[in-house]
Scaffold this motif. Structure first.
Motif, PDB file in Angstrom:
ATOM      1  N   GLY A 115       0.845  -1.172   0.000  1.00 17.52           N
ATOM      2  CA  GLY A 115       0.000   0.000   0.000  1.00 17.52           C
ATOM      3  C   GLY A 115       0.886   1.228   0.000  1.00 17.52           C
ATOM      4  N   GLY A 116       0.360   2.328  -0.451  1.00 18.96           N
ATOM      5  CA  GLY A 116       1.177   3.531  -0.522  1.00 18.96           C
ATOM      6  C   GLY A 116       1.219   4.293   0.786  1.00 18.96           C
ATOM      7  N   ARG A 141      -7.528  15.021  -3.118  1.00 19.33           N
ATOM      8  CA  ARG A 141      -7.129  15.878  -4.222  1.00 19.33           C
ATOM      9  C   ARG A 141      -7.573  15.332  -5.569  1.00 19.33           C
ATOM     10  NH1 ARG A 141      -2.935  19.130  -3.675  1.00 19.33           N
ATOM     11  NH2 ARG A 141      -2.880  20.268  -1.730  1.00 19.33           N
ATOM     12  N   PHE A 142      -7.155  14.094  -5.850  1.00 19.40           N
ATOM     13  CA  PHE A 142      -7.390  13.514  -7.158  1.00 19.40           C
ATOM     14  C   PHE A 142      -8.883  13.334  -7.418  1.00 19.40           C
ATOM     15  CE2 PHE A 142      -7.645   9.750  -9.948  1.00 19.40           C
ATOM     16  CZ  PHE A 142      -6.956  10.243 -11.032  1.00 19.40           C
ATOM     17  N   MET A 181      -0.909   6.002   4.307  1.00 17.72           N
ATOM     18  CA  MET A 181      -2.059   6.857   4.546  1.00 17.72           C
ATOM     19  C   MET A 181      -1.990   8.185   3.795  1.00 17.72           C
ATOM     20  SD  MET A 181      -3.552   7.755   8.211  1.00 17.72           S
ATOM     21  CE  MET A 181      -3.176   6.228   8.946  1.00 17.72           C
ATOM     22  N   VAL A 182      -0.783   8.735   3.713  1.00 19.43           N
ATOM     23  CA  VAL A 182      -0.656  10.047   3.076  1.00 19.43           C
ATOM     24  C   VAL A 182      -1.030   9.962   1.605  1.00 19.43           C
ATOM     25  CG1 VAL A 182       0.891  11.957   2.590  1.00 19.43           C
ATOM     26  CG2 VAL A 182       1.152  10.676   4.697  1.00 19.43           C
ATOM     27  N   ALA A 183      -0.527   8.913   0.928  1.00 16.70           N
ATOM     28  CA  ALA A 183      -0.814   8.760  -0.492  1.00 16.70           C
ATOM     29  C   ALA A 183      -2.306   8.519  -0.725  1.00 16.70           C
ATOM     30  CB  ALA A 183       0.009   7.616  -1.069  1.00 16.70           C
ATOM     31  N   ASN A 184      -2.919   7.687   0.135  1.00 15.12           N
ATOM     32  CA  ASN A 184      -4.355   7.458  -0.004  1.00 15.12           C
ATOM     33  C   ASN A 184      -5.135   8.748   0.182  1.00 15.12           C
ATOM     34  OD1 ASN A 184      -4.196   4.715  -0.475  1.00 15.12           O
ATOM     35  ND2 ASN A 184      -4.102   4.239   1.694  1.00 15.12           N
ATOM     36  N   TYR A 185      -4.678   9.521   1.138  1.00 15.65           N
ATOM     37  CA  TYR A 185      -5.347  10.790   1.418  1.00 15.65           C
ATOM     38  C   TYR A 185      -5.301  11.694   0.181  1.00 15.65           C
ATOM     39  CZ  TYR A 185      -6.428  15.130   3.899  1.00 15.65           C
ATOM     40  OH  TYR A 185      -6.998  16.295   4.308  1.00 15.65           O
ATOM     41  N   MET A 186      -4.138  11.694  -0.468  1.00 12.29           N
ATOM     42  CA  MET A 186      -3.976  12.508  -1.667  1.00 12.29           C
ATOM     43  C   MET A 186      -5.003  12.117  -2.723  1.00 12.29           C
ATOM     44  SD  MET A 186      -1.737  14.720  -1.511  1.00 12.29           S
ATOM     45  CE  MET A 186      -1.735  15.111  -3.249  1.00 12.29           C
ATOM     46  N   ILE A 187      -5.165  10.814  -2.927  1.00  6.83           N
ATOM     47  CA  ILE A 187      -6.090  10.334  -3.953  1.00  6.83           C
ATOM     48  C   ILE A 187      -7.514  10.791  -3.635  1.00  6.83           C
ATOM     49  CG2 ILE A 187      -7.154   8.260  -4.933  1.00  6.83           C
ATOM     50  CD1 ILE A 187      -4.312   8.743  -5.875  1.00  6.83           C
TER      51      ILE A 187
END
Lengths: 306, 483, 309
Positions: free
Chosen positions: A129-130, A141-142, A132-138
């Motif tokens: 998994g990437g 933001r995304f 928590m921060v990366a998931n949050y970005m998706i």
């Protein structure tokens, strides 16, 4: 007298003595599982003073419904949260069932040419998994669905473990021959999926649905990360944030000094906290028998056939 | 091969389609921005979200938009989730403007180093900045400095940690104990014995897992630090190797064996149902009032030692401007107003006059029942000395705080911040070792000599010497620059 | 060449379409965030947005991983994590299957349903609340168990510092909490078994035991194997709440309760390095990945149809 039943049933079901032993085992197990819950129930109806003076007790010195009053009174947050949780659970479970069953069915078919590729696609996310921060970005933001109900539904919709479990259900309970003969009869692939295969794996679907329901019902992480308005606050998070805060304040008591005590004083009391545990668990317990009938049905069928 | 390519391109098309679909729905959620000359700031505050925040916020914005052209959007995040939430928010580079930070939550030092906070030194040189600077005790500013730069506005409050003995009044009166003269562990012992002999069912000294023996030491990175009474050269030491600490731990062990301490100290949380004669607490003026209320019976206190002003105690509460803020100037303006303007500060603190509180005289107030819908953590919202006192508190409360702040001894290393980056591998092992042996040792649950040796051996094998060396090097550099 | 591929695609078109919804989900929610894995090799410093920060942060190679191996506890936490997981994998298969078969055999179906519901209760109680409950039993000063021991004239035990009891307590609590959940899969699988198998067996005069041994268990094999492979992938991860909350983080017990997850949690509390927590997660999943591939290869050798991929 003891052998009044037919020989057929005699083999089909177990004898009286093994049944007694099994009952004893299950009573003991059920007891060990229900005791903590009674404990929680008793704390939730204890008076705060008796908790302060004597600690947690099975039979409190003084009863009080203050905890429930605290949770229910003053605002409609509890009702709102019930609605949020129920909506999220229903939508998420339906969506999840769709994603999982379609994927699982495709993988269950031995003749699917890209089976291996899609299996790997599903295996890798179970491990990597990437963070928590990366998931949050998706999500924030995304997709830009922060602070919407989708942030509670979408991130949990697919689940590789459930998918593989369902896949193995399909492989073991839907013989290839059935799919084959349906195809020879001229049924389209869609028809085979919806009309032939799905009805054959109802217990499997019920299992997956139950897991999805439980997952959505108990989820609070997504709410913590993405939800900022009270209108979208799910039930579990109401409880978990109190629990988290209590442990945080206890862990940092030395560093926070008096401020920690003041902060803790503003948190709901123990009885209120346990009242939330009770209020958030009871509805899902009532939902359980709905799924249960799909698990117990199969073995009753045998009896009916006779 | 070809097939895989087409697979991926199908996936990519599908992906773009979904993003377009979902993207249309929510066109830019404006978390912070300007509208009609008024700038809206996002402000993350620790503490449970309150029912009346929106109403109070409206009132705040009415005032601030007129005064400085700024409005705020207060986002309360619960104590238990604040660390995690802020780590995600700041690591993801999400734009926000203001956030509560401290040594114990949303770690000030870690975040400043990570680049999450904006240095505000330039703003402090403006007229407004000067005024703000002077409002707050200079030692707070000193403690907030990291490598010569300031990353947040400290909250004006009690500046020192004041370890105290907290006695249950009932027993003090019953046995006529001269509690005000009890300071050291040695002073305490005869009275513990007295209680033990005469009051079965009462724990003489109640300790919980976060108890540590009183020590005059500034822990820069547990267990390393410098002695508070260091003169001249500053020397980094392991607190578990100082004679003072060793002796104190031996005393605790002795008491444990004599039954003067509760036996479950190493794992106990503060269990209020346990009857105790004395316990240790970190206090401030009028802390006894708060403790009494918390415990449900009267307590009296005595100072264990002079209050100490350390790096940790001066960074107990700050408000930082985010490095991702699109309106740092306005954010600073707001911080200035919050810390200097009494009306605003009290509005943020207590809510709306007439709804949440009412004035009983010029500086004192009475909380109304509606307060339960707006109970904010006072210490996290800026200059506390500008807040009203409650009717049951003395009018001179804040003057006494000033006096209290002036009575503390200042750590010789105040303002030195250790940068653990070069030794992060070694440091990561410390907490595990300390948690394994620290609580059992401090509560006397285990043999002192034996376990101290285990503790220090394990710290050694984790590389404490390397960390110590690095810290000493950084400290020497700091001394050369600042002293 | 190309033609053949198009033909294959045409033949598989519908099945392919069926995988698309979930594949899109995987891409968005699983594969896009995977860029975060890079954090493990970076000293992450915020510098504008997440991606800018990620790419401008300094590469540190495997520095972030070092803390997992350098400490003298490295072996201990790995051993604890793996051993507990092996026990959980074995018990997580054996006990639920036995109970699921048992529930199915009970003569009174109403009771069967009742037991099943009760077994589910612990699943809803968070570890924090479970820890209060365990403490009410085990508290050295006011716990019920010590109360009983003292009444019977024994010496009270200081539970939270006696290492020897904890492997059992942890295993018991871990199995207890997930029991109801784990049973469901096997119950459903048993329900899915075609009744004609049993009828045929009965005509042949097979005993109940033989039916279980030769029909039920072999037919549960696919589910067991899949759950087993998936569990192997998580062998380096532990349930944080079980090892941290239930043990009240008691230092005296670390030799049997410190696992990778709790170690990392404590280690990074003071440092707060995002890169180091990513490194720890990557280490855990990397090992899991390798083990899954090995397990899968072994299973494939034994029975091609049962392998995951």
């Amino acid at each position: 007298m003891a052998r009044a039943i037919s020989p057929m049933q005699d083999i089909h079901s177990i004898g009286k003595n093994p049944n007694r032993i099994l009952n004893v085992i299950f009573i003991a197990l059920a007891f060990s599982c229900i005791i903590p819950f009674i404990f929680i129930l008793m704390i939730s109806i204890s008076s705060e003073d008796s908790i302060k003076e004597f600690g947690y007790q099975f039979i409190p010195q003084a009863f009080s419904l203050e905890g429930y009053k605290y949770v229910i009174s003053g605002s409609d947050q509890l009702m709102t949260s019930y609605m949020v949780t129920i909506t999220v659970t229903i939508l998420g479970t339906l969506g999840g069932l769709f994603l999982i069953s379609t994927y699982a069915y495709a993988l269950s078919r031995r003749d699917f040419a890209y089976k291996r590729f899609f299996t790997v696609i599903a295996v890798i996310p179970m491990l990597f998994g990437g963070g928590m921060v990366a998931n949050y970005m998706i999500v924030s933001r995304f997709l830009d669905i922060k602070d919407t109900i989708f942030a509670l539904i979408l991130p949990m919709m697919m689940n590789s473990t459930y998918m593989f479990v369902l896949k193995s259900f399909i492989t073991s309970s839907v013989p290839d021959a059935i799919v084959e003969s349906a195809r020879i009869d001229g049924a389209s692939e869609w028809r085979i999926f919806f009309r032939v295969v799905m009805p054959m794996v109802v217990p499997g679907l019920a299992t997956i649905a139950l897991f999805l329901v439980l997952g959505y019902w108990n989820d609070w992480m997504n709410a913590m990360l993405y939800i900022e308005t009270d209108k979208l606050m799910p039930l579990q998070y109401l409880l978990i944030r109190i629990e988290n805060s209590m442990s945080f304040l206890a862990d940092n008591a030395a560093q926070m000094g008096v401020t920690g005590i003041e902060a803790a004083a503003n948190l709901p009391k123990d009885s209120a906290k346990m009242a939330i545990v009770v209020l958030s668990t009871v509805p899902i317990l009532f939902a359980y028998p709905f799924f249960q009938k799909y698990f117990v049905k199969g073995l009753n069928l045998g009896a009916v056939k006779e | 091969m070809n097939f895989k390519k087409s697979l991926w391109s199908t996936a990519a098309i599908a992906l773009t389609a979904t993003t377009l679909l979902t993207g249309c729905g929510a066109s830019g959620t404006a978390t912070s921005g300007s509208e009609g000359g008024v700038t809206n700031l996002t402000w993350y505050v620790i503490g449970s979200p309150q029912r009346d925040t929106a109403t109070v916020q409206e009132k705040i914005n009415e005032y601030t938009s007129e005064k400085i052209g700024v409005t705020v959007d207060i986002k309360s995040v619960d104590f238990g989730d604040y660390n995690q939430k802020m780590q995600v928010v700041s690591s993801s580079g999400e734009p926000y403007d203001l956030a509560f930070t401290a040594a114990w939550a949303n770690d000030y030092l870690v975040n400043a180093r990570k680049g999450a906070f904006l240095p505000i030194d330039d703003y402090l040189t403006t007229t407004e900045g000067q005024e703000l600077y002077e409002t707050i005790d200079a030692r707070f500013w000193e403690g907030a400095k990291i490598g010569g730069e300031t990353y947040g506005v400290p909250t004006q409050k009690e500046i020192s940690a004041a370890p105290m003995w907290v006695f249950t009044k009932e027993y003090v009166e019953k046995y006529d104990i001269p509690y005000e003269d009890i300071h050291t562990l040695q002073d305490l012992e005869p009275w513990l014995q007295l209680i033990k002999d005469n009051e079965p069912g009462v724990t003489p000294l109640y300790v919980s897992r976060d108890f540590s023996t009183p020590s005059s030491f500034d822990l820069l990175l547990e267990p390393l630090g410098v002695a508070l009474n260091s003169e001249g050269e500053l020397k980094v030491e392991n607190i578990f190797e100082t004679p003072e600490k060793v002796q104190a731990l031996e005393t605790m062990r002795d008491w444990y064996q004599k039954g003067l301490i509760n036996s479950d100290g190493a794992t106990a949380g503060d269990d209020k149902s346990i009857k105790r004669f004395v316990t240790k607490g970190d206090g401030q003026p009028y802390a006894d009032v708060i403790w009494s209320k918390d415990l449900g019976y009267e307590v009296v206190t005595s100072e264990i030692m002079q209050p100490v002003i350390t790096n940790a105690s001066t960074t107990g509460s700050l408000t930082a401007i985010s490095a991702t803020s699109e309106h740092p100037e306005e954010a600073f303006k707001f911080l200035h107003l919050l810390n200097t303007d009494e009306y605003l500060r009290n509005l943020v603190n207590y809510g709306i006059e007439g709804t949440h509180y009412e004035k009983v005289n010029e500086t004192q107030i009475k909380l109304l029942p509606e307060q339960k819908n707006y109970s904010m953590p006072y210490f996290a919202l800026g200059n506390m000395f500008n807040t009203y006192t409650l009717e049951n508190e003395p009018v001179t409360k804040w003057e006494e705080f000033v006096e209290f702040n002036n009575s503390g001894i200042t750590s010789p290393a105040l303002g030195f911040k250790f940068d653990p980056t070069p030794v992060q591998t070694e440091v990561a092992a410390f907490r595990n070792v300390l948690d394994e042996f620290g609580a059992p040792l401090n509560t006397g649950t285990v043999d002192t000599t034996d376990y101290l040796k285990k503790l220090n051996d394990k710290l050694k094998s984790s590389g404490i010497d390397k960390v110590k060396e690095e810290m000493q090097r950084q400290l020497d550099e700091w001394v050369a620059e600042n002293k | 060449m190309f033609k053949k591929q198009i033909r294959t695609f045409k033949r598989n078109q519908t099945l392919f379409m069926l995988t698309i919804p979930a594949t899109i989900w995987y891409v968005i929610f699983a594969y896009l965030p995977m860029i975060g894995v890079l954090l493990a090799f970076k000293r992450y410093r915020v510098n504008g947005g997440f991606f800018t920060s990620l790419f401008t942060s300094e590469w540190v190679g495997f520095d972030n991983f070092k803390f997992l191996f350098s400490s003298s506890d490295a072996w201990l936490i790995t051993r604890n994590t793996v051993l507990y997981n092996i026990v959980f994998i074995v018990l997580g298969v054996v006990i639920p299957i036995l109970l699921a078969i048992g529930i199915n055999e009970l003569l009174n179906k109403r009771l069967a349903k009742f037991y099943q519901s009760m077994l589910f209760l612990p699943y809803f109680i968070s570890w924090v609340v479970v820890s209060y409950f365990v403490y009410a039993f085990l508290s050295p000063e006011s716990g019920w168990i010590n109360g009983i021991i003292e009444q019977m004239g024994g010496n009270p035990v200081s539970w939270y510092s006696e290492v020897k009891y904890w492997p059992f307590i942890i295993i018991f609590m871990g199995v207890w909490k997930t029991l109801g959940y784990n049973i469901v899969v096997y119950l459903a699988a048993i329900c899915g078994i075609d009744q004609t198998y049993y009828e045929a067996a009965m005509l042949d005069g097979a005993t109940k035991w033989q039916q279980i041994r030769y029909i039920t268990i072999p037919l549960l094999k696919p589910v067991i194997i899949i759950l087993f492979i998936l569990a192997v992938g998580r062998i380096f991860s532990a349930d944080f709440g079980l090892f941290y909350q239930v043990t009240r983080d008691s230092g005296a017990l670390y030799s049997v309760t410190n696992v990778i997850d709790t170690y990392v949690y404590r280690g990074l509390m003071t440092l707060g390095e995002v890169g180091m927590s990513s490194a720890a997660a990557l280490y855990q999943s990397g090992v899991g990945f390798i083990l899954i591939i090995i397990t899968n290869a072994i299973i494939k050798k034994i029975d091609r149809d049962q392998a995951l991929f």
